[in-house]
Structure formats: C-alpha cells, structure tokens
Design a protein around this motif. Structure first.
Motif, PDB file in Angstrom:
ATOM      1  N   SER A 159      73.275  72.565  54.439  1.00 20.22           N
ATOM      2  CA  SER A 159      74.085  71.548  54.516  1.00 20.22           C
ATOM      3  C   SER A 159      73.603  70.390  53.540  1.00 20.22           C
ATOM      4  CB  SER A 159      74.212  71.319  56.259  1.00 20.22           C
ATOM      5  OG  SER A 159      72.679  70.639  56.557  1.00 20.22           O
ATOM      6  N   LEU A 160      72.351  70.029  53.197  1.00 23.33           N
ATOM      7  CA  LEU A 160      71.747  69.102  52.473  1.00 23.33           C
ATOM      8  C   LEU A 160      71.651  69.724  51.435  1.00 23.33           C
ATOM      9  CD1 LEU A 160      69.279  67.914  54.551  1.00 23.33           C
ATOM     10  CD2 LEU A 160      70.336  66.808  54.408  1.00 23.33           C
ATOM     11  N   ILE A 161      71.159  71.156  51.505  1.00 23.07           N
ATOM     12  CA  ILE A 161      71.385  71.791  49.026  1.00 23.07           C
ATOM     13  C   ILE A 161      72.613  71.527  48.114  1.00 23.07           C
ATOM     14  CG2 ILE A 161      70.442  74.108  48.454  1.00 23.07           C
ATOM     15  CD1 ILE A 161      68.432  72.372  49.529  1.00 23.07           C
ATOM     16  N   LYS A 162      74.370  72.102  49.791  1.00 19.68           N
ATOM     17  CA  LYS A 162      75.123  72.047  48.426  1.00 19.68           C
ATOM     18  C   LYS A 162      75.947  72.147  47.812  1.00 19.68           C
ATOM     19  CE  LYS A 162      77.904  71.518  53.387  1.00 19.68           C
ATOM     20  NZ  LYS A 162      79.573  72.343  53.945  1.00 19.68           N
ATOM     21  N   ASN A 163      75.693  70.175  48.403  1.00 21.48           N
ATOM     22  CA  ASN A 163      76.209  69.018  47.854  1.00 21.48           C
ATOM     23  C   ASN A 163      74.787  68.225  46.884  1.00 21.48           C
ATOM     24  OD1 ASN A 163      78.570  69.550  48.090  1.00 21.48           O
ATOM     25  ND2 ASN A 163      78.185  68.660  49.849  1.00 21.48           N
ATOM     26  N   ILE A 164      73.339  68.933  46.364  1.00 19.31           N
ATOM     27  CA  ILE A 164      72.353  68.281  46.186  1.00 19.31           C
ATOM     28  C   ILE A 164      73.087  67.803  44.846  1.00 19.31           C
ATOM     29  CG2 ILE A 164      71.154  69.775  45.848  1.00 19.31           C
ATOM     30  CD1 ILE A 164      68.473  69.069  46.916  1.00 19.31           C
ATOM     31  N   HIS A 165      73.278  68.665  43.949  1.00 19.02           N
ATOM     32  CA  HIS A 165      73.317  67.738  42.853  1.00 19.02           C
ATOM     33  C   HIS A 165      74.180  66.596  42.811  1.00 19.02           C
ATOM     34  CE1 HIS A 165      76.368  70.597  43.488  1.00 19.02           C
ATOM     35  NE2 HIS A 165      77.473  70.516  42.390  1.00 19.02           N
ATOM     36  N   LYS A 166      74.912  66.460  43.199  1.00 20.19           N
ATOM     37  CA  LYS A 166      76.349  65.560  43.570  1.00 20.19           C
ATOM     38  C   LYS A 166      76.150  64.501  44.935  1.00 20.19           C
ATOM     39  CE  LYS A 166      79.587  68.144  45.354  1.00 20.19           C
ATOM     40  NZ  LYS A 166      81.400  69.003  44.427  1.00 20.19           N
TER      41      LYS A 166
ATOM     42  N   GLY B 194      50.777  71.162  52.199  1.00 18.62           N
ATOM     43  CA  GLY B 194      50.602  72.554  51.765  1.00 18.62           C
ATOM     44  C   GLY B 194      51.421  73.060  51.933  1.00 18.62           C
ATOM     45  N   MET B 195      52.009  72.797  52.501  1.00 14.79           N
ATOM     46  CA  MET B 195      53.753  74.198  52.527  1.00 14.79           C
ATOM     47  C   MET B 195      54.388  74.034  51.600  1.00 14.79           C
ATOM     48  SD  MET B 195      55.129  72.375  56.461  1.00 14.79           S
ATOM     49  CE  MET B 195      53.731  72.118  57.860  1.00 14.79           C
ATOM     50  N   LYS B 196      54.706  74.976  51.511  1.00  8.80           N
ATOM     51  CA  LYS B 196      55.878  75.437  50.200  1.00  8.80           C
ATOM     52  C   LYS B 196      57.527  75.615  50.668  1.00  8.80           C
ATOM     53  CE  LYS B 196      53.117  76.786  47.384  1.00  8.80           C
ATOM     54  NZ  LYS B 196      52.360  75.972  46.284  1.00  8.80           N
ATOM     55  N   THR B 197      58.458  75.225  49.750  1.00 12.53           N
ATOM     56  CA  THR B 197      59.708  74.328  50.575  1.00 12.53           C
ATOM     57  C   THR B 197      60.270  76.224  49.758  1.00 12.53           C
ATOM     58  OG1 THR B 197      59.537  73.090  48.267  1.00 12.53           O
ATOM     59  CG2 THR B 197      59.716  72.028  50.609  1.00 12.53           C
ATOM     60  N   VAL B 198      61.752  76.077  50.854  1.00 12.48           N
ATOM     61  CA  VAL B 198      63.074  77.002  49.784  1.00 12.48           C
ATOM     62  C   VAL B 198      63.617  76.485  50.219  1.00 12.48           C
ATOM     63  CG1 VAL B 198      63.576  79.059  50.577  1.00 12.48           C
ATOM     64  CG2 VAL B 198      61.113  78.480  51.701  1.00 12.48           C
ATOM     65  N   ALA B 199      64.506  76.325  49.194  1.00 10.04           N
ATOM     66  CA  ALA B 199      66.101  75.717  49.493  1.00 10.04           C
ATOM     67  C   ALA B 199      66.852  76.935  49.717  1.00 10.04           C
ATOM     68  CB  ALA B 199      66.604  75.648  47.817  1.00 10.04           C
TER      69      ALA B 199
ATOM     70  N   ILE C  54      73.859  73.237  41.137  1.00 11.26           N
ATOM     71  CA  ILE C  54      72.256  72.748  42.884  1.00 11.26           C
ATOM     72  C   ILE C  54      71.198  73.656  42.274  1.00 11.26           C
ATOM     73  CG2 ILE C  54      72.363  73.440  45.244  1.00 11.26           C
ATOM     74  CD1 ILE C  54      75.381  74.069  45.364  1.00 11.26           C
ATOM     75  N   TYR C  55      70.992  74.620  41.600  1.00 15.25           N
ATOM     76  CA  TYR C  55      69.293  75.845  41.127  1.00 15.25           C
ATOM     77  C   TYR C  55      68.544  74.644  40.169  1.00 15.25           C
ATOM     78  CZ  TYR C  55      66.175  77.974  38.964  1.00 15.25           C
ATOM     79  OH  TYR C  55      65.181  78.859  38.288  1.00 15.25           O
TER      80      TYR C  55
ATOM     81  N   GLN D  24      67.011  80.769  47.818  1.00 13.96           N
ATOM     82  CA  GLN D  24      67.673  81.405  47.309  1.00 13.96           C
ATOM     83  C   GLN D  24      69.646  81.260  48.202  1.00 13.96           C
ATOM     84  OE1 GLN D  24      66.530  82.172  52.430  1.00 13.96           O
ATOM     85  NE2 GLN D  24      68.018  83.970  52.488  1.00 13.96           N
ATOM     86  N   GLY D  25      69.983  82.708  47.504  1.00 15.96           N
ATOM     87  CA  GLY D  25      71.971  82.122  48.023  1.00 15.96           C
ATOM     88  C   GLY D  25      72.173  82.522  46.493  1.00 15.96           C
ATOM     89  N   TYR D  26      74.032  82.689  46.972  1.00 12.44           N
ATOM     90  CA  TYR D  26      74.525  83.418  46.268  1.00 12.44           C
ATOM     91  C   TYR D  26      74.285  83.149  44.946  1.00 12.44           C
ATOM     92  CZ  TYR D  26      76.712  85.457  50.180  1.00 12.44           C
ATOM     93  OH  TYR D  26      77.410  86.448  51.477  1.00 12.44           O
ATOM     94  N   PHE D  27      73.812  82.097  44.021  1.00 17.09           N
ATOM     95  CA  PHE D  27      73.541  82.242  42.714  1.00 17.09           C
ATOM     96  C   PHE D  27      72.992  82.941  42.696  1.00 17.09           C
ATOM     97  CE2 PHE D  27      71.535  80.336  38.967  1.00 17.09           C
ATOM     98  CZ  PHE D  27      72.170  80.026  38.233  1.00 17.09           C
ATOM     99  N   PHE D  28      71.677  84.189  43.239  1.00 16.79           N
ATOM    100  CA  PHE D  28      71.158  84.836  42.926  1.00 16.79           C
ATOM    101  C   PHE D  28      71.544  86.309  43.546  1.00 16.79           C
ATOM    102  CE2 PHE D  28      68.768  80.926  42.775  1.00 16.79           C
ATOM    103  CZ  PHE D  28      67.960  81.086  41.871  1.00 16.79           C
ATOM    104  N   ASP D  29      71.690  86.650  44.165  1.00 11.76           N
ATOM    105  CA  ASP D  29      72.434  88.014  45.075  1.00 11.76           C
ATOM    106  C   ASP D  29      72.958  87.751  46.227  1.00 11.76           C
ATOM    107  OD1 ASP D  29      70.066  87.868  46.453  1.00 11.76           O
ATOM    108  OD2 ASP D  29      69.407  89.757  45.923  1.00 11.76           O
TER     109      ASP D  29
END
Length: 411
Positions: free
Chosen positions: A347-354, A373-378, A386-387, A399-404
């Motif tokens: 919900s935060l990632i899908k519109n992050i570019h706008k 020291g934690m890793k982040t995953v979108a 978005i990527y 992670q998402g449909y842009f990749f597979d």
C-alpha cells in the motif's frame, strides 16, 4: 425506539456483572420488542491477546475502560455488553442515519489512536464494527456485516436496506459450506500446491513460498478466497503443514533462501511448532529459511513468540516482518522481534513514485532499518518507475509482478 424506552431497559434490565451494561438476554428482549432500525455490533481486535499477556484481572480492567468509552460516545443510544469483547449499539429513528454512522466512524478512529495505559505500557484496542440499518432482522444482518469485515480485513462494514447491497447471509452460509467441502476434498486429494515468487537483490537467490488451491478443473485459486474458510472450519493447520512439508523437501538440496509465512495462531500452536522444527532438522534448511510474520497481530506481546523466534535465530533462521506499514506501525516492534528483514507493505510502495507522503514514510523506514542493521524489501513492485524509485531510496530487495508472477515451485 425512543430514548425513554432505552433508559427504561438500561435501568431495569439484566446487566453484565463486569461492566454493568445490559447483557445479551436483555439485548435480545429489547430488540424483539422495540422499533429500533439501526444496530452496530462491536468487538475488539485481538482482545484475547490482552488476557494472555497481562492476565484476566488486567483484561477485565481493560474491558471496563472499553465499555466506558463506548457508553460515553453513544450516550443517546442503547449500549449492551453481549459477553467477552462483544458490544451492541441499538438506536431508533430519533437518531439520524448520518449521525449514527458518523459516531461509529468517530469511535473507530478514537479507539485506534487513543491508547489505554496498562502496567506502565500503552496498548491499543482497535475495534471492528458491523452495522445494519433498516432490515427486519437487524441482528442477522449486523452479524453478517461484522463477519464480512473480518473476512476481508476491514474495520467497518455497513449494510443499509435503503441502498443496493450484496448482503445475503443465507447465500453466504451456503457458500461457506461449499468452500469447506472443496477444502476437505483438496486435502484428501493433495491439491494444495506451493508457488514461489522471486525476491530480487543480493547475491543469494531468494523466493517467497505461497499456497494455492488447485480445483478439479485445474483452475488455480488464490489463498484470499479460501484461507478464511479453512480457518473457520479448523482446517488451516493441515494446510500450513502441507506448505512446510513441500517447501522444505523441495529446497533441501538447493542453494536458495526461501521464506514461509506464519501467523500468530501458527506460532502459538505447539503441534505446528513441533512440526516446523522437526522438518527443519530433517531437511537441514535452517540456515536458508526465512520466517515471515505479519505486523499487527500483537505478536510482540507474547513471551512464547519471542522465545520461539529466539530459538529459530539460534539455529540460523532469519526473521522477516511482512506488510510493515499497515495498522499501527512502530519501530520498537522491529527491535523487539530482532527482525532481519522488513517487508514494506504494498500500500505504501504501489504509489511511491508519485505520492510524496508515501515516499517520505518509506524513507523513514529505510533510515531506521539501516541504523539497526535490518534489510528492506519492497513489496508490490509492479512497474519500472516504482522499481527505480525504490532503488534510488536504497531499498535492498524487490518483489512484485515487474519481475515475475508467482509460479509452481518446481518451475
């Protein structure tokens, strides 16, 4: 139902011994003999967590505070305590529909953002509410509304007889029976499958394992459509064990890190925990296993959960917090659970570019994760803009449909 009628019932009716509110029997009698046309059923999300964490004495005090808050906000309607964490608000034509709904929405906001002080801790008691307006059988439709709200993960569901609606409790009951039959049949015939979706980034390949149901006609069904039915029918545990068995067996001899999703119920169930540990040792996958748990289930308040996660980490298992950014996010939650990965909710990632606000929130999450020291995953990376935005912000994995798209584990 007139105000004087409500006051009469509240004064002379049977009351709940803890909250001194009219009880379920008095509610049923009042409903049957009144002209009320509006009903709201309320329960507290995860209330049993409070009893489990603080004990029943403290849980009772929390319940008293909750009942006082509800009474204060619905001073001109009938307030009933149906038992446990269930309350009912009954109102007649003297309260306008818009006013009733506005008060309901205000109550939701207040409970969601106003903590209760318990043993030097601030806890939240968010509500889930089902509302029925204008039906002959208010109770049936309000119960249906709150069940639907729970099923689709909403805080509020309103059914109004004056508006077009798909509200049909009888049809839904038949649907639930049919789904239970489908799930039992799929368990018998081994038609639950594990799909995977790539988590892109880093040197070691990573995937998330996802469950799917294969119908007799070969159609693949998303868990969104069947998991809540499985839980209602007490079949969820069997599905969890199938995913563990199939995923662990497949990745036993592969240099891939893979994640499985566990709920609070999974972690608190000793049978499921024992099965997980047994298969983890049998297939030797601990150092490549990532356990994803969802934010907002009150997990951090359970000593058993913290002990379980500590045991997993001592064996080399990594912990990921899924859907972070939903509900009432706090960074203390991440530290307490000693997470390795933070999966930022779609919900935060899908519109992050706008959307500048979403971008700012994600930037704060990234900065915190990097400091501890934690890793982040979108999650839900659906396209290139978005990527590129996520990559520019410094997110570690994607992670998402842009990749597979999710696909069968063996493909």
């Amino acid at each position: 139902m007139q105000n004087k009628e409500i006051r009469y019932e509240l004064r002379y009716g049977r009351v709940h011994p803890l909250t001194q509110l009219p009880d379920r029997r008095r509610f049923i009698n009042t409903l049957a003999n009144s002209t009320a046309n509006k009903l709201a059923l309320l329960n507290v999300n995860g209330f049993w967590n409070f009893n489990h964490s603080f004990g029943y004495t403290v849980g009772d005090q929390i319940l008293k505070t909750i009942s006082q808050r509800i009474q204060k906000r619905f001073a001109h309607a009938g307030v009933f305590h149906l038992g446990g964490d269930e309350f009912a608000i009954l109102a007649g034509k003297e309260i306008e529909k818009e006013q009733f709904i506005q008060t309901i929405e205000s109550c939701l906001w207040y409970f969601g953002y106003s903590p209760i002080n318990v043993e030097n801790e601030k806890i939240y008691a968010p509500l889930r509410i089902g509302v029925a307006i204008g039906y002959d059988d208010l109770f049936l439709h309000a119960e249906f509304a709150i069940k639907q709200a729970k099923r689709i993960g909403k805080d509020l569901m309103i059914y109004d007889a004056a508006s077009p609606t798909l509200c049909n409790p009888q049809s839904t009951a038949r649907s639930e029976i049919a789904w239970e039959k489908t799930i039992r049949d799929a368990l018998k015939k081994d038609r639950f499958e594990v799909f995977t979706q790539s988590i892109v980034g880093g040197k070691i390949p990573k995937v998330e394992c996802l469950v799917r149901l294969k119908l007799p006609n070969a159609e693949i069904v998303s868990p969104f459509l069947f998991l809540h039915h499985a839980k209602r029918a007490n079949l969820y545990e069997a599905i969890t064990k199938i995913v563990i068995q199939k995923a662990f067996a497949f990745f036993a001899d592969k240099p891939t890190e893979f994640s499985i999703n566990l709920t609070l119920d999974d972690i608190l169930d000793q049978s499921r925990v024992d099965f997980l540990l047994e298969k983890m040792y049998e297939f030797g996958v601990a150092e490549r296993l990532i356990v994803e748990i969802t934010e907002g289930e009150g997990i951090e308040n359970h000593s058993e959960v913290l002990s379980f996660l500590s045991l997993l980490k001592s064996q080399g298992v990594k912990i990921a917090i899924d859907d972070f950014g939903t509900g009432y996010s706090n960074f203390e939650y991440l530290v307490k659970l000693k997470a390795d990965f933070v999966k930022i909710d779609g919900s935060l990632i899908k519109n992050i570019h706008k959307d500048a606000t979403h971008k700012a929130v994600v930037e704060a999450m990234i900065a915190f994760a990097q400091k501890v020291g934690m890793k982040t995953v979108a999650e839900f990376v659906a396209n290139e803009p978005i990527y590129l935005t996520c990559k520019e912000l410094g997110i570690d994995y994607f992670q998402g449909y842009f990749f597979d798209e999710p696909s069968p584990i063996d493909k």
